[in-house]
Write an enzyme that holds these catalytic residues in place. Structure first.
Site, short mmCIF file in Angstrom:
data_model
loop_
_atom_site.label_atom_id
_atom_site.label_comp_id
_atom_site.label_asym_id
_atom_site.label_seq_id
_atom_site.Cartn_x
_atom_site.Cartn_y
_atom_site.Cartn_z
CE LYS A 1 -3.81 2.05 2.67
NZ LYS A 1 -4.67 1.87 3.87
CB SER B 1 -7.57 4.03 2.49
OG SER B 1 -6.89 3.36 3.54
CB SER C 1 -8.42 1.23 5.40
OG SER C 1 -9.05 2.49 5.45
#
Length: 511
Positions: free
Chosen positions: A112, A187, A211
């Site tokens: 990420k 996210s 997320s």
């Protein structure tokens, strides 16, 4: 629009073992009779370089459709794979020595973009940070690399990691591999999308309101939100402030449930002993509960019928397979889930320092942004920020500086009731979201549906997100498996059972 493609389907443990012996098992051929876990497999001798190259090829095939990987490091990854091949060739102590020292040797990894990965962008989708490059590895990434994993690149996030769709004006929007017109979530949506599309073996995400779990749910993969304080959250952007470090967790994301445990052991590092990950779990001795919905919150939409039905199917299978009684419970306090999450995210730390305003983060490295002004600029296409980020900034302006005593009481009551219910041998099932992956931008019309995941962050509990097949539209179904604090090993064990029972990850190209 369906994503039609073949896939590279193998678990971390299979991949690691085959790299060590220079034998690799593929089931990426478009043949429904070839399965990794069955007897009909195609065995080929390949090098680690060929393994990494296969995943690079896969990313290059699907990423133009998904927009999940926003910056690659393919050349460096191939060099590192060549070093793996050399290491294997020169090792004289046997495979066991390498496996003990480098349990992820040669395993392709996605990261990420909000985690620092040396030499890679570290922007979290902010145009103002477009030239920021990580000068170190975050502890979590460093541990995975030391275990032998090979990062292939970094993946897209929502702007500042505070929205349920991975969309920003720096990298654009990420799509769902099961339907390109739908969101991958946020996210950690880039992670969810590229893993669901078989572009990496394992990945890492962070979770302060869902997320990890929402992208895993939308993209049909497994993910684990660890008990807070165990896996390091250092060198992430944006940093936490106020009491937010109590609610933020980092954890593994992957297609196969059996990969969660070895990943978590490595990611937890010196704190792994806190989670009893080596303890064998007898599911027949656990106490199971199911919570079908939040009781009718004014902020969230009702849970869809297909998600209610699949959770009931889980209950029936558990009762039939283990002879247990799964008790349905309800907590009236859950209807205040959004207010609880919003209140606690805004609480000051022990020294009385409040959280850093979101508008200030939006403006960095310059002056704080003015959300109302940014909204006016957005209306004429001049803002560098997404409407979602502007909305978060506007919502923060409306937050009272004084916490509601009623909401505090509801949270404390819920915390006590849930902890008493779970103890050290209980788990409960809870919907991941009121609906399956929505169309792009539709979360703007249902901004608080993340509450189904967010409330668990405030309670500080571990959760494993588990896929449960596909609905009639070919979109992933799933459920959260929630355990007591530090009882992560229980939810991981249940995830293995659910994978064996409901099939786990499904190839997007097979629909």
């Amino acid at each position: 629009m369906k994503l039609l493609c073949c896939y590279l389907g193998f678990t971390l443990s299979h991949l690691h073992n085959y790299i060590l012996t220079l034998v690799f098992v593929f089931d990426f051929l478009p043949n429904p009779n070839i399965h990794l876990h069955g007897l009909n497999v195609v065995c080929l001798q390949v090098s680690s370089v060929e393994v990494v190259q296969a995943y690079i090829d896969r990313i290059q095939e699907v990423n133009p459709l998904l927009n999940a990987v926003v910056k690659d490091r393919f050349a460096a990854a191939l060099q590192e794979a060549a070093q793996v091949d050399k290491l294997i060739e020169e090792e004289t102590g046997g495979e066991e020595v390498l496996e003990d020292r480098l349990p992820l040797l040669g395993v392709p990894l996605s990261v990420k973009e909000s985690f620092a990965l040396l030499g890679m962008p570290f922007t979290t989708g902010m145009i103002s940070r477009r030239r920021v490059v990580a000068t170190v590895d975050s502890p979590l990434v460093a541990q995975l690399k030391r275990a032998g994993a090979i990062p292939l690149g970094v993946t897209n996030t929502s702007e500042l990691c505070m929205w349920g769709e991975s969309h920003n004006h720096l990298y654009g929007i990420t799509s769902n591999p099961y339907d390109l017109e739908r969101t991958s979530g946020g996210s950690s949506g880039g992670e969810g999308s590229i893993l669901g599309g078989a572009g990496a073996v394992i990945g890492v995400g962070s979770d302060i309101g869902g997320s990890i779990r929402i992208p895993c749910f939308f993209n049909g993969i497994f993910g684990h939100k660890t008990t807070p304080g165990v896996v390091s959250c250092e060198n992430q952007y944006p940093p936490t402030s106020g009491r937010q470090d109590e609610y933020l967790s980092s954890g593994p994301m992957c297609r196969y449930a059996e990969d969660l445990l070895p990943m978590l052991k490595i990611m937890a590092g010196p704190k792994a002993h806190m989670l009893s990950l080596n303890t064998k779990v007898d599911l027949k001795k656990l106490r199971f509960f199911t919570i079908p919905h939040d009781g009718g919150s004014a902020f969230t939409y009702p849970v869809s019928k297909d998600l209610i039905d699949i959770q009931r199917k889980v209950v029936r299978r558990l009762e039939a397979d283990f002879g247990v009684k799964v008790q349905e419970v309800q907590f009236p306090e859950l209807r205040y889930g959004f207010q609880i999450w919003d209140t606690y995210m805004g609480l000051p730390d022990k020294e009385g320092k409040p959280p850093k305003p979101f508008a200030e983060l939006m403006g960095e490295p310059g002056r704080p942004a003015w959300p109302v002004w940014e909204l006016l600029k957005w209306m004429i296409g001049k803002s560098e920020h997404t409407l979602a980020a502007i909305g978060v900034g506007l919502l923060e302006v409306t937050r009272s500086s004084k916490a509601s005593s009623f909401i505090i009481q509801q949270k404390e009551k819920l915390q006590k009731e849930v902890e008493e219910l779970l103890g050290t041998d209980g788990v409960f099932f809870y919907p991941s979201h009121p609906r399956v992956a929505p169309k792009h931008h539709h979360p703007l019309f249902r901004p608080f549906d993340f509450t189904y995941t967010g409330i668990i962050n405030i309670l500080g509990l571990p959760i494993t997100q588990c896929p449960l097949g596909l609905n009639e539209e070919g979109l992933p179904l799933g459920v959260q498996v929630v355990g007591g604090k530090l009882q992560d090993h229980l939810t991981l064990a249940v995830a293995l059972y659910l994978e064996n029972t409901f099939g786990g990850w499904r190839d997007p190209g097979a629909n």
